[in-house]
Design an enzyme around this catalytic site. Structure first.
Site, short mmCIF file in Angstrom:
data_model
loop_
_atom_site.label_atom_id
_atom_site.label_comp_id
_atom_site.label_asym_id
_atom_site.label_seq_id
_atom_site.Cartn_x
_atom_site.Cartn_y
_atom_site.Cartn_z
N TYR A 102 2.47 -0.64 -2.80
CA TYR A 102 1.26 0.16 -2.53
C TYR A 102 0.58 -0.37 -1.27
O TYR A 102 0.40 -1.58 -1.11
CB TYR A 102 0.28 0.06 -3.71
CG TYR A 102 -1.03 0.76 -3.45
CD1 TYR A 102 -1.21 2.08 -3.84
CD2 TYR A 102 -2.09 0.11 -2.82
CE1 TYR A 102 -2.40 2.74 -3.58
CE2 TYR A 102 -3.28 0.76 -2.57
CZ TYR A 102 -3.44 2.08 -2.95
OH TYR A 102 -4.62 2.74 -2.70
N GLU A 190 -3.35 6.38 2.48
CA GLU A 190 -2.64 5.69 1.40
C GLU A 190 -1.16 6.03 1.39
O GLU A 190 -0.78 7.18 1.57
CB GLU A 190 -3.28 6.08 0.06
CG GLU A 190 -2.62 5.48 -1.16
CD GLU A 190 -3.25 5.98 -2.46
OE1 GLU A 190 -4.27 5.42 -2.86
OE2 GLU A 190 -2.73 6.97 -3.03
#
Length: 381
Positions: A102, A190
């Protein structure tokens, strides 16, 4: 402002970020055509909607051949995911995933700067990771005057990778993603997941971006990508009429003058066991037309069972506000209970004008809030 994954990937690619090859499709036939153009037998089919949780909802499927592709495309198109109807899908090249990570840049109000967030727990709900295993999330506060120099990019990359070749790849990705974030006035950029493939490459196989609404005027190409929801259209309409509105999904409609008082009103509603339907700041005007427009907005939400009007009269006198409310409700017909709390300049005169009306009049904020919650509960009973 949100954009779709495929739109974010196009922006990523324009900054040299490694993304998987994919095509957006609006029909099964489009999906089959895209499949024939991809150099991959296995493809991923992903719903394109402005919400998370697509995988859990069945909106992300792996297809091993054209037959499976047709079946998945037909099933996902038209699917409802958290209130959003899927009208397009992304058909992308499947990659051999070795490990998922992530990565994101986000604005942090506490440090008043951009934060680089990293985790080896990619592909999962990052909020859940933060709640249960916060030690697995690494954060770097970015000095805007420095940005992401090579040493910081490598330090961050070492949090995810051990091999120097992978660290160098990741460091370059972090620097490009930061430049993209800053130059486009994003509030979030993201990658979840950022993947290490079995061939040793690092790729962004998902992309998510949101943008600062107040800076969109500087980015006309991004502004053209805006697809507001019905609630966002309401918020924009309210802004054009001179008041601030945010839909919250509860059943007590709030009409308040002043942002601070509006937030305190929502807190009080929650304190007494209720659920605010919205944030609505109408400002200091007692203009009946403004009240009428605000009430129309509140009543357009079919979940609203009670309306709480909380007014503090400072420069605006409470008796003027009361007259404005009476005039407004001569034009608005509703069976929904209306609770009104007036306090401040000429408050006694204002409350006296409302006596004998169909309004439920309260003197204090606590009394008004309790009354609104009780009326809501009666409605449910």
């Amino acid at each position: 402002m949100k954009i779709h994954e495929y739109q974010a990937k196009e922006i990523f690619a324009s900054y040299g970020l490694p993304v998987d090859k994919s095509s957006v499709c609006r029909s099964v036939d489009d999906a089959v055509k895209a499949y024939s153009q991809l150099d991959s037998r296995k493809v991923i089919v992903k719903a394109q909607v402005h919400t998370g949780g697509r995988g859990k909802a069945g909106g992300v499927k792996l297809a091993n051949d054209e037959v499976e592709l047709r079946r998945h495309a037909a099933a996902i198109l038209g699917m409802n995911i958290k209130g959003f109807t899927v009208d397009r899908i992304l058909v992308g090249q499947a990659v051999n995933i070795e490990k998922e990570y992530y990565v994101s840049y986000v604005i942090d109000r506490k440090s008043k700067s951009t934060i680089l967030m990293l985790s080896k727990e990619g592909g999962m709900d990052i909020e859940e990771v933060a709640r249960t295993t916060p030690e697995k999330i690494h954060k770097f506060v970015i000095d805007p005057s420095v940005g992401i120099p090579d040493y910081l990019a490598r330090e961050a990359a070492f949090k995810l990778f051990d091999e120097i070749g992978q660290v160098r790849q990741a460091a370059g990705i972090f620097q490009k993603l930061y430049r993209l974030f800053v130059e486009n006035d994003a509030s979030l950029a993201e990658i979840n997941p950022l993947v290490l493939t079995k061939e040793g490459s690092i790729m962004a196989i998902d992309a998510k971006m949101t943008f600062d609404d107040n800076a969109i005027f500087r980015h006309p190409k991004i502004a053209m990508l805006n697809e507001p929801t019905e609630e966002e259209k309401k918020e924009q309409s309210a802004k054009e009429k001179g008041f601030s509105y945010v839909h919250l999904g509860g059943d007590i409609g709030c009409m308040v003058n002043g942002a601070g008082l509006a937030m305190a009103t929502m807190d009080m509603i929650k304190l007494y066991g209720g659920n605010p339907a919205n944030f609505l700041d109408i400002g200091g005007s007692s203009n009946p037309n403004k009240v009428i427009e605000a009430m129309k907005l509140l009543l357009s939400d079919h979940n609203v069972k009670v309306v709480l009007i909380n007014i503090f009269g400072g420069i605006t006198r409470c008796d003027d506000v009361a007259n404005g409310l009476l005039e407004a409700f001569r034009q608005i017909k509703t069976h929904i209970p209306i609770v009104i709390r007036l306090t401040g300049t000429n408050e006694k005169g204002g409350r006296a004008l409302l006596q004998g009306s169909h309004f439920h009049v309260a003197e204090t904020m606590g009394e008004a809030t309790r009354m609104a919650v009780e009326l809501t509960n009666q409605y449910q009973d």
